[in-house]
Design an enzyme around this catalytic site. Structure first.
Site, PDB file in Angstrom:
ATOM      1  N   ASP A   1       0.857  -1.188   0.000  1.00 51.12           N
ATOM      2  CA  ASP A   1       0.000   0.000   0.000  1.00 51.12           C
ATOM      3  C   ASP A   1       0.891   1.236   0.000  1.00 51.12           C
ATOM      4  O   ASP A   1       1.670   1.460   0.928  1.00 51.12           O
ATOM      5  CB  ASP A   1      -0.888  -0.018   1.249  1.00 51.12           C
ATOM      6  CG  ASP A   1      -1.940   1.078   1.249  1.00 51.12           C
ATOM      7  OD1 ASP A   1      -1.948   1.895   0.300  1.00 51.12           O
ATOM      8  OD2 ASP A   1      -2.745   1.127   2.197  1.00 51.12           O
TER       9      ASP A   1
ATOM     10  N   ASP B   1      -3.125   2.542  -5.959  1.00 54.21           N
ATOM     11  CA  ASP B   1      -2.023   2.583  -5.003  1.00 54.21           C
ATOM     12  C   ASP B   1      -1.862   1.329  -4.158  1.00 54.21           C
ATOM     13  O   ASP B   1      -1.030   1.296  -3.244  1.00 54.21           O
ATOM     14  CB  ASP B   1      -2.186   3.793  -4.079  1.00 54.21           C
ATOM     15  CG  ASP B   1      -3.533   3.806  -3.373  1.00 54.21           C
ATOM     16  OD1 ASP B   1      -4.434   3.064  -3.795  1.00 54.21           O
ATOM     17  OD2 ASP B   1      -3.690   4.570  -2.397  1.00 54.21           O
ATOM     18  N   GLU B   2      -2.617   0.282  -4.449  1.00 49.56           N
ATOM     19  CA  GLU B   2      -2.515  -0.945  -3.667  1.00 49.56           C
ATOM     20  C   GLU B   2      -2.398  -2.150  -4.587  1.00 49.56           C
ATOM     21  O   GLU B   2      -3.013  -2.193  -5.653  1.00 49.56           O
ATOM     22  CB  GLU B   2      -3.744  -1.127  -2.765  1.00 49.56           C
ATOM     23  CG  GLU B   2      -3.966  -0.008  -1.767  1.00 49.56           C
ATOM     24  CD  GLU B   2      -5.183  -0.256  -0.899  1.00 49.56           C
ATOM     25  OE1 GLU B   2      -5.356  -1.402  -0.413  1.00 49.56           O
ATOM     26  OE2 GLU B   2      -5.983   0.676  -0.711  1.00 49.56           O
TER      27      GLU B   2
END
Length: 415
Positions: free
Chosen positions: A10, A106-107
């Site tokens: 993350d 973003d993960e």
């Protein structure tokens, strides 16, 4: 069977971190990435660690954030840079495994089970990834390491920023079960409210809850929630080059001003439906089901769906069906004004599978040819080069070039 090693990576404060990496003048300052206030998106989309320490929260208004942190520096989002950074970081992940599954920009989940002989155990790989991402991009990641996806995700949330957390078979009850049940995947606001009625407050409460009760209240999802709380999650991490079948296509937009009448709502619906038609044709798909969602200026939301009597990739047909559905939900001036409208299509079929029907429908064939001709012209001269009359001179939307590769404002992809 060998136990899996799953990582969840993350990126910390991603949008704000990219802005700070691009602009060294922001170093040491409280920074928040915010939507354009004049375009009705004046909320905090992301904040850096310094702003977070001052209490600035994602989703609050700029005014609210400024009260907590008067020195807060506001920057507009630069989504094209976020995509570039995400792609670069994904390439770093793929040095260790081809099984990289995105969960938003973003993960990512990584399955590194077969990489441990080369690179060490899960924690060692996570620490190497953190080091390489920081050195090569000036961004940081938090990594959860576990034997399943749901616990890896929980792990990455436990320590931020720039940390590795291991949740194993041996420690998951002591680490995970004390956490609030809202921390777990699948648990949204409405689910949380229902769980609280049965005094299910922690993940441990959920793990020990009566399965028959959960199934009665939540259906099969109740059983799944209990399994996940006990670490019973065998969902695979999809390989980076695997494309999952498209199940729906949609767009929504928050309008600049409130929508107070049906004529304006119809204009918005046409914009959204036209975009959907373009994407359906690009992917060789036709749609049968249609869904409309609206959000009032009170922030209450409503959605409704139905089946059309035909399969189509024509934006006009989608718009007509969507507008008919919207009118059953909202009556314009006699109702509360709208600030968001969304249209989605589902129950998709390939054009090849549906060609037989068009052989006996000359009007449909002409419409299909016209749509593809419009697509060619727009591809060459731009999306705005050809517009239907209803879509001209709009006063409620911010953009007329909405066919993008990413799910960003002002026209957000819903699929």
């Amino acid at each position: 069977m060998r136990e899996r090693t799953i990582l969840h990576c993350d990126l910390n404060n991603f949008y704000a971190s990219v802005e700070c990496a691009l602009n060294h003048g922001l170093e040491g300052k409280c920074v928040a990435v915010c939507g354009n206030k004049e375009h009705r998106h004046g909320i905090v989309l992301a904040k850096n660690q310094l702003a977070k320490s001052m209490g600035v929260a994602t989703g609050e208004t700029i005014a609210e954030a400024k009260k907590k942190c008067p020195s807060l520096v506001i920057v507009l989002p630069h989504y094209e840079y976020y995509v570039q950074y995400a792609k670069k970081i994904h390439e770093i992940y793929k040095r260790y495994t081809d099984k990289v599954e995105s969960f938003g920009l973003d993960e990512c989940w990584l399955d590194v089970t077969n990489s441990e002989k080369l690179f060490g155990d899960g924690k060692q790989i996570a620490d190497r990834l953190r080091k390489e991402v920081k050195e090569e991009t000036n961004l940081t990641i938090s990594v959860g390491v576990s034997f399943c996806k749901v616990f890896a995700k929980l792990g990455s949330d436990l320590k931020k920023p720039d940390a590795t957390t291991v949740i194993s078979r041996d420690n998951f009850k002591s680490v995970v079960w004390k956490l609030p049940v809202s921390d777990m995947l699948m648990i949204g606001r409405k689910t949380l409210q229902k769980l609280s009625k049965y005094h299910i407050v922690t993940i441990g409460d959920l793990a020990r809850a009566d399965e028959s009760l959960l199934k009665y209240v939540f259906g099969i999802n109740g059983v799944k929630m209990k399994q996940w709380a006990n670490g019973e999650d065998d969902a695979p991490v999809e390989a980076a080059d695997v494309s999952l079948p498209v199940k729906s296509i949609g767009h929504s937009t928050t309008t600049i001003v409130d929508v107070c009448d049906l004529d304006t709502a119809k204009q918005v619906v046409w914009f959204l439906s036209d975009m959907i038609g373009v994407r359906l044709r690009q992917q060789g798909l036709l749609a049968h089901g249609i869904s409309v969602c609206i959000r009032y200026n009170t922030l209450n939301s409503l959605s409704k769906q139905t089946q059309m009597s035909f399969y189509t990739f024509d934006g006009g047909q989608i718009a007509d069906s969507a507008f008919s559905l919207l009118k059953t939900m909202w009556q314009g001036q006699s109702d509360v004004p709208l600030r968001l409208i969304g249209v989605s299509v589902f129950d998709l079929n390939t054009v090849a599978q549906d060609t037989q029907e068009s052989l006996f429908d000359s009007n449909r064939e002409k419409k299909e040819q016209l749509n593809f001709t419009l697509d060619k012209i727009r591809k060459k001269y731009g999306y705005q080069s050809l517009q239907k009359g209803i879509m001209m001179n709009n006063s409620v939307m911010t953009d007329k070039s909405p066919i993008e590769d990413t799910e960003f404002l002002p026209f957000k992809k819903l699929n």
